[in-house]
Write a protein that holds these residues in place. Structure first.
Motif, PDB file in Angstrom:
ATOM      1  N   ASN A   1      14.370  -9.632 -20.278  1.00  0.00           N
ATOM      2  CA  ASN A   1      14.375  -8.689 -21.027  1.00  0.00           C
ATOM      3  C   ASN A   1      15.115  -7.460 -20.179  1.00  0.00           C
ATOM      4  OD1 ASN A   1      12.073  -9.282 -22.932  1.00  0.00           O
ATOM      5  ND2 ASN A   1      11.405  -9.926 -20.908  1.00  0.00           N
TER       6      ASN A   1
ATOM      7  N   ALA B   1       7.036  -2.048 -17.339  1.00  0.00           N
ATOM      8  CA  ALA B   1       7.267  -3.177 -17.182  1.00  0.00           C
ATOM      9  C   ALA B   1       6.547  -3.663 -16.136  1.00  0.00           C
ATOM     10  CB  ALA B   1       8.841  -3.428 -16.504  1.00  0.00           C
TER      11      ALA B   1
ATOM     12  N   ILE C   1       8.928  -7.973 -24.202  1.00  0.00           N
ATOM     13  CA  ILE C   1       8.699  -8.210 -22.845  1.00  0.00           C
ATOM     14  C   ILE C   1       7.518  -9.507 -22.949  1.00  0.00           C
ATOM     15  CG2 ILE C   1       7.479  -7.856 -20.818  1.00  0.00           C
ATOM     16  CD1 ILE C   1       8.834  -5.125 -20.841  1.00  0.00           C
TER      17      ILE C   1
ATOM     18  N   VAL D   1      12.426  -8.425 -15.993  1.00  0.00           N
ATOM     19  CA  VAL D   1      12.690  -7.564 -16.773  1.00  0.00           C
ATOM     20  C   VAL D   1      13.654  -6.522 -15.922  1.00  0.00           C
ATOM     21  CG1 VAL D   1      11.757  -5.219 -17.665  1.00  0.00           C
ATOM     22  CG2 VAL D   1      10.603  -7.286 -18.055  1.00  0.00           C
TER      23      VAL D   1
END
Length: 326
Positions: free
Chosen positions: A133, A147, A127, A261
């Motif tokens: 990601n 995240a 990340i 993410v």
């Protein structure tokens, strides 16, 4: 089978009692996970089992005993300590270990957050080094929580100007129209896990102030259409419940200076059966695209109650059996 002796110092009866637990319950938990036998007399312990299991048990025991100086051991702490030690990797990797990579930790108002185990640490490193990601795996593996922690770190270090947290408003066959209230009240239940992670890391008052100022935005996926998101950290949670068109729309919202993410569990898809999961589709479409990272979590990465690991394993075994029978 081999045996290894370990002496835990200092020989403090109170700490030893904390370490072993009532009727040695803590030792039994380590034995059950690592398939070893542990015997002790005072602060002298003898661990018997397969080579790597004995090595792992001794390392975990040493770490846990050190922690007894400041905290009361619980089943959860023992479970997490074994996750931190990457027990599964230790039991399967060859004796020649690769060069260790620096662990990443994130400081928030409510404490320090770090990846538990090699896979979570790898997830954090990706990340920090990629613009887009994917984190895919079962419930309880820390996909969303880590995240959100990365998003807060990016905001605090001024790498981004705002955080945008997104979820599709689809859950277990429910429809928004069946819920009372206006649109904001209808989508709130779907976004609650994201709120919970923010409150846990920043505190209620600070989160509400940042949301009032537009620094943190929590929104259903449908609200992303037509936007271009620059200098933002964007998280799409529960991505298995997006359609192919929706996840494509989301990925094309990412602008300059932004990190995205996408998290999800392809074993818990709540879309109608005739619709293919956008997450399942995009994993195939983008698997060879340079600059995009993929982290796949398994049951061994679950950091919730140990029973959650067993539940996920049982479902995986059942699904495999059904597919084999077919």
């Amino acid at each position: 089978m081999i045996s290894q002796e370990i002496c835990l110092l200092p020989a403090d009866n109170e700490r030893l009692s904390n370490f072993c637990g009532s009727t040695n319950v803590n030792l039994r938990q380590i034995e059950a996970r690592l398939k070893v036998d542990i015997a002790n007399r005072g602060n002298q312990f003898k661990v018997t089992g397969i080579g790597e299991s004995v090595k792992a048990a001794c390392a975990v025991m040493q770490k846990l005993f050190e922690s007894t100086e400041n905290e009361e051991l619980t089943a959860e702490l023992i479970h997490l300590a074994m996750q931190d030690a990457s027990i599964n990797e230790l039991l399967t990797e060859p004796s020649e270990e690769p060069a260790p990579q620096k662990n990443i930790s994130i400081k928030t108002k409510c404490g320090t957050i770090k990846g538990r185990g090699a896979n979570q640490q790898d997830y954090l490193r990706k990340i920090f080094s990629h613009d887009i990601n994917f984190g895919v795996g079962p419930a309880g593996t820390g996909k969303t929580y880590l995240a959100v922690a990365c998003a807060i770190d990016a905001l605090q270090t001024e790498k981004v100007k705002r955080i945008i947290l997104v979820r599709p408003a689809v859950e277990a066959g429910e429809k928004l129209g069946f819920l009372p209230g206006d649109m904001a009240q209808k989508v709130d239940p779907y976004l609650r896990p994201l709120y919970d992670a923010l409150y846990d890391m920043l505190g209620l008052d600070r989160v509400e102030k940042m949301m009032d100022r537009g620094i943190i935005e929590v929104a259903p996926l449908a609200f992303m259409r037509g936007r271009t998101l620059n200098d933002a950290f964007i998280i799409l949670d529960e991505a298995q419940n997006t359609t192919i068109e929706q996840i494509k729309m989301f990925l094309t919202r990412v602008g300059f200076g932004s990190t995205a993410v996408i998290t999800g569990d392809i074993t818990q898809i709540d879309l109608p059966s005739e619709k293919m999961s956008g997450l399942r589709h995009v994993l195939e479409v983008l698997k060879d695209v340079e600059g995009i990272s993929f982290t796949f979590f398994s049951v061994s990465d679950v950091v919730r109650h140990p029973l959650v690991q067993r539940i996920v394993s049982a479902y995986e075994a059942y699904d495999k059996k059904i597919k084999t029978d077919l």
